[in-house]
Scaffold this active site. Structure first.
Site, PDB file in Angstrom:
ATOM      1  N   ASP A   1      -4.814   7.583  -1.254  1.00  0.00           N
ATOM      2  CA  ASP A   1      -5.657   6.731  -0.414  1.00  0.00           C
ATOM      3  C   ASP A   1      -7.078   6.773  -0.943  1.00  0.00           C
ATOM      4  OD1 ASP A   1      -4.010   5.658   1.673  1.00  0.00           O
ATOM      5  OD2 ASP A   1      -3.864   7.682   2.495  1.00  0.00           O
TER       6      ASP A   1
ATOM      7  N   HIS B   1       1.667   4.575  -2.864  1.00  0.00           N
ATOM      8  CA  HIS B   1       1.754   6.040  -2.795  1.00  0.00           C
ATOM      9  C   HIS B   1       2.974   6.543  -3.577  1.00  0.00           C
ATOM     10  CE1 HIS B   1      -1.575   6.436  -0.123  1.00  0.00           C
ATOM     11  NE2 HIS B   1      -0.966   5.899   0.931  1.00  0.00           N
TER      12      HIS B   1
ATOM     13  N   HIS C   1       0.833  -1.209   0.000  1.00  0.00           N
ATOM     14  CA  HIS C   1       0.000   0.000   0.000  1.00  0.00           C
ATOM     15  C   HIS C   1       0.873   1.266   0.000  1.00  0.00           C
ATOM     16  CE1 HIS C   1      -3.356   2.685   1.244  1.00  0.00           C
ATOM     17  NE2 HIS C   1      -2.405   3.266   1.971  1.00  0.00           N
ATOM     18  N   GLU C   2       1.850   1.323   0.899  1.00  0.00           N
ATOM     19  CA  GLU C   2       2.694   2.514   0.998  1.00  0.00           C
ATOM     20  C   GLU C   2       3.533   2.697  -0.270  1.00  0.00           C
ATOM     21  OE1 GLU C   2       1.978   4.650   3.227  1.00  0.00           O
ATOM     22  OE2 GLU C   2       0.810   3.318   4.498  1.00  0.00           O
TER      23      GLU C   2
END
Length: 187
Positions: free
Chosen positions: A129, A123, A119-120
């Protein structure tokens, strides 16, 4: 003699064609540089503490899904990876560059380390998000709950990253810290 000259001429012609069409492969690429159509993003897990394997797995997951981006461990790094006692977060500095944190608060609460890492890194790849609460949406992050163990981006997220790197665009503001902390989370 004619055969050797013919082979040299053919080799020169093929190298020239490869150069003109941009399909040549460089022997080495600078960090974050384009090599053919693949953007290489170097990441450094030397400060990732006990989470190094999760970050390596998160990078591997993205590599398996993307055609024009590849994460590789190395230095100098485009992505600095840290561990601390807070919540996971990312501070992208541009497409394919920034700092990410694995926060022990989230892992202690039961959030899946590999999903957090993937997920990170999303980014860093330009994805914002999207707190949909759906486990099938990687960028839903912590909103999917601690039972969600899916570390894979969905088809829409993959397509968005591919477009980001084809067009040099990002869906996030460089320098902005994106956090998973429930009380601090920004949309």
């Amino acid at each position: 003699m004619i055969t050797r000259k013919l082979l040299r001429a053919c080799a020169a012609l093929l190298l020239g064609l490869a150069f003109l069409t941009g399909t040549g492969v460089s022997a080495s690429a600078a960090p974050g540089a384009q090599s053919g159509n693949v953007r290489t993003i170097r990441y450094d897990t030397s400060q990732a503490a006990e989470f190094k394997a999760a970050w390596d797995e998160g990078a591997k997951i993205w590599n398996e899904h993307l055609d024009n981006v590849e994460f590789v461990p190395g230095s100098p790094a485009d992505v600095r990876i840290l561990a601390d006692d807070g919540w996971p977060r990312a501070q992208p500095q541009g497409l394919g560059r920034g700092t990410v944190w694995m926060g022990r608060q989230a892992t202690n609460e039961g959030h899946y380390e590999i999903r957090i890492a993937s997920h990170e890194l999303g980014h860093i790849l330009g994805l914002p998000d999207r707190r949909t609460g759906l486990c099938t949406d990687l960028m839903s992050g912590a909103s999917a709950g601690t039972t969600c163990k899916n570390p894979n981006p969905n088809a829409a997220e993959i397509a968005e990253v591919e477009r980001n790197f084809q067009n040099g665009t990002t869906g996030i503001t460089p320098g902005l810290v994106l956090t998973e902390a429930p009380a601090l989370a920004r949309r």
